[in-house]
Design an enzyme around this catalytic site. Structure first.
Site, mmCIF file in Angstrom:
data_model
loop_
_atom_site.group_PDB
_atom_site.id
_atom_site.type_symbol
_atom_site.label_atom_id
_atom_site.label_comp_id
_atom_site.label_asym_id
_atom_site.label_seq_id
_atom_site.Cartn_x
_atom_site.Cartn_y
_atom_site.Cartn_z
ATOM 1 N N ASP A 143 -4.354 -5.182 3.039
ATOM 2 C CA ASP A 143 -3.309 -4.473 2.296
ATOM 3 C C ASP A 143 -3.748 -3.067 1.862
ATOM 4 O OD1 ASP A 143 -1.664 -6.671 2.561
ATOM 5 O OD2 ASP A 143 -2.230 -7.534 0.625
ATOM 6 N N ARG B 6 3.403 -0.355 -0.508
ATOM 7 C CA ARG B 6 2.049 0.193 -0.285
ATOM 8 C C ARG B 6 2.089 1.529 0.464
ATOM 9 N NH1 ARG B 6 -0.725 -3.790 -2.748
ATOM 10 N NH2 ARG B 6 -0.181 -5.929 -2.195
HETATM 11 C C1 S3P Z 1 -1.292 -12.674 1.083
HETATM 12 C C2 S3P Z 1 -1.834 -12.664 2.343
HETATM 13 C C3 S3P Z 1 -1.822 -11.497 3.232
HETATM 14 C C4 S3P Z 1 -1.494 -10.222 2.476
HETATM 15 C C5 S3P Z 1 -0.347 -10.403 1.534
HETATM 16 C C6 S3P Z 1 -0.660 -11.473 0.512
HETATM 17 C C7 S3P Z 1 -1.360 -13.899 0.282
HETATM 18 O O1 S3P Z 1 -0.829 -11.694 4.211
HETATM 19 O O2 S3P Z 1 -1.224 -9.186 3.378
HETATM 20 O O3 S3P Z 1 -0.061 -9.195 0.862
HETATM 21 O O4 S3P Z 1 -1.134 -13.837 -0.937
HETATM 22 O O5 S3P Z 1 -1.655 -14.961 0.851
HETATM 23 P P1 S3P Z 1 -1.137 -12.505 5.567
HETATM 24 O O6 S3P Z 1 -1.411 -13.912 5.219
HETATM 25 O O7 S3P Z 1 0.119 -12.371 6.378
HETATM 26 O O8 S3P Z 1 -2.312 -11.804 6.191
#
Ligand code: S3P
Length: 435
Positions: free
Chosen positions: A317, A389
């Site tokens: 992120d 973001r």
């Molecule tokens: C998150 C996992 C990530 C991240 C998102 C929050 C989470 O996504 O990018 O902002 O809280 O499990 P992905 O699981 O798609 O990588």
């Protein structure tokens, strides 16, 4: 509504301390696990961002009692059986974490639910959770077609499976674990690179048993959770914008107190250090099973770096703010292994490439990354694509640049960080132009 902001070069470095919202990922899980646990859970430092409000609203619609006082939330869980059939579609807003984790959680409940979200969430891939959940016998229909939301889930008994995920995704892993927690038998999920492990850390605090073996997590079905008090650390993903700004803007000295330093999340600190950034971690401690510390950042000159997939996963992120820092660093930065950024709240690789180019930076877009040549931000007009973001990253570009930038779509920062602009104003002085 005029959702366009003008951002001018910072009139001073960032000096002082930033107050962070609670970690978004941990806040989601704290509400979800409390909601299915037996008893009253107290969540402290809950993030007030839009995504976490979506999760709260959804569980209230499922009949869970919650009261919020400031950043404290009390959740009265009545176990799995306390969740009631929802009377209307469950609105997950902009939040992929809400929709994906909820899919696993609701797949095993004995009622029908319909999950929907905004245009961005409707465009995001859900096959990554639908496929494994169907292997567990879940009945999920994609009303949006092509495995897109809205999703209609007719919950019933599930059975445990071994599942090898092709993507390193904490949302996928957590959805499967939440289904596995209610399934018959054992569920094992493995992933190619370890994604954030907040679920694995927090479930045992709620009394669940699971085992982690390198890239594999195994959970037995038929488990009940017990209420637990959770103190949510400050959100490193939110802090990253301020840390990046402090590194880039001369004369900065920023203190970040009580920020989450889970090693599955700290890629951004490793990247900024590799770029030559001066970042000191102090007072390292553990809070509710999560590493936490204070961070001191001083401005300095940065150099370009090469990022691979393993590092990108630990900074998934934060790539938008890394790209902004790369744009003012000496030399070239190459980001690879970041294909996942194309399916976030926006296509972040494209949004970054367009925005950087609009501000006079040499950038090439790769299928899975970006090549950015360091330079100087010029005045220009940039779109956030309503992605929080991207909006925050280009705000920092405006502060670190030489001319005013016009940013279309600024209100979306509330999704994860409602205090973002106030925090910047407090740290850069009142004459800096900000939305
Ligand atoms: C998150 C996992 C990530 C991240 C998102 C929050 C989470 O996504 O990018 O902002 O809280 O499990 P992905 O699981 O798609 O990588």
């Amino acid at each position: 509504m005029n959702d366009t902001g003008i951002i001018g070069p910072a009139s001073s470095g960032l000096r002082g301390e930033i107050i962070l919202p609670g970690d978004k990922s941990i806040s989601h899980r704290a509400v979800m696990f409390s909601a299915i646990a037996q008893g009253v859970s107290r969540i402290r430092n809950f993030s007030g961002g839009g995504d976490n409000r979506s999760t709260m609203r959804v569980f209230q619609a499922l009949g869970v009692e919650m009261t919020q006082t400031g950043t404290e939330v009390l959740v009265t869980g009545r176990g799995w059986g306390g969740l009631c059939p929802p009377q209307a579609t469950l609105d997950c807003g902009n939040s992929g974490t809400t929709m994906r984790l909820l899919s696993g959680l609701l797949a095993g409940r004995p009622f029908v639910s319909r999950l929907d979200g905004d245009a961005s969430l409707r465009s995001r891939p859900m096959a990554r959770v639908i496929t494994p959940l169907r292997e567990m016998e879940a009945d999920i229909v994609s009303e949006g077609g092509e495995h897109r939301a809205p999703l209609r889930i007719s919950g019933h008994a599930l059975h445990g499976i071994p599942y090898r995920s092709q993507v390193a995704s904490a949302q996928v892993k957590s959805a499967i674990l939440l289904a596995g927690l209610q399934a018959e038998g054992r569920t094992t999920v493995s992933e190619p690179i370890r994604s954030r492990d907040h679920t694995e850390r927090m479930l045992p605090a709620f009394g669940a048993t699971l085992t982690v073996n390198d890239l594999e997590v195994t959970i037995a079905g038929g488990q009940e959770l017990q209420a637990c008090d959770v103190e949510v650390p400050g959100d490193l993903s939110s802090a990253a914008f301020f840390i990046g700004a402090a590194l880039m803007i001369p004369g900065s000295e920023l203190y970040v107190r009580g920020v989450g330093l889970n090693p599955t999340r700290t890629g951004v600190l490793d990247i900024f250090r590799a770029m030559g950034g001066t970042i000191t971690v102090l007072n390292e401690r553990e809070v509710c099973g999560e590493p936490v510390g204070d961070v001191l950042v001083r401005s300095g000159s940065l150099v370009g770096v090469e990022l691979d997939e393993a590092l990108v996963v630990r900074a998934i992120d934060e790539i938008p703010i890394v790209a902004i820092a790369a744009a003012v660093a000496r030399g070239v930065t190459t980001i690879r292994g970041a294909r996942e950024l194309r399916v976030k709240e926006s296509d972040r690789l494209q949004a970054l490439a367009l925005g950087l180019a609009a501000l006079g930076i040499q950038v090439s877009e790769l299928p899975d990354g970006l090549i950015i040549e360091g330079g100087t931000f010029q005045a220009g007009r940039v779109q956030s694509f309503d992605d929080h973001r991207i909006a925050m990253a280009f705000t920092i570009a405006g502060l670190a640049g030489t001319g005013e930038i016009v940013l279309e779509g600024v209100s979306c920062v509330d999704i994860s960080f409602p205090g973002f602009y106030k925090g910047l104003r407090d740290l850069t002085g009142p004459i800096t132009k900000l939305p």
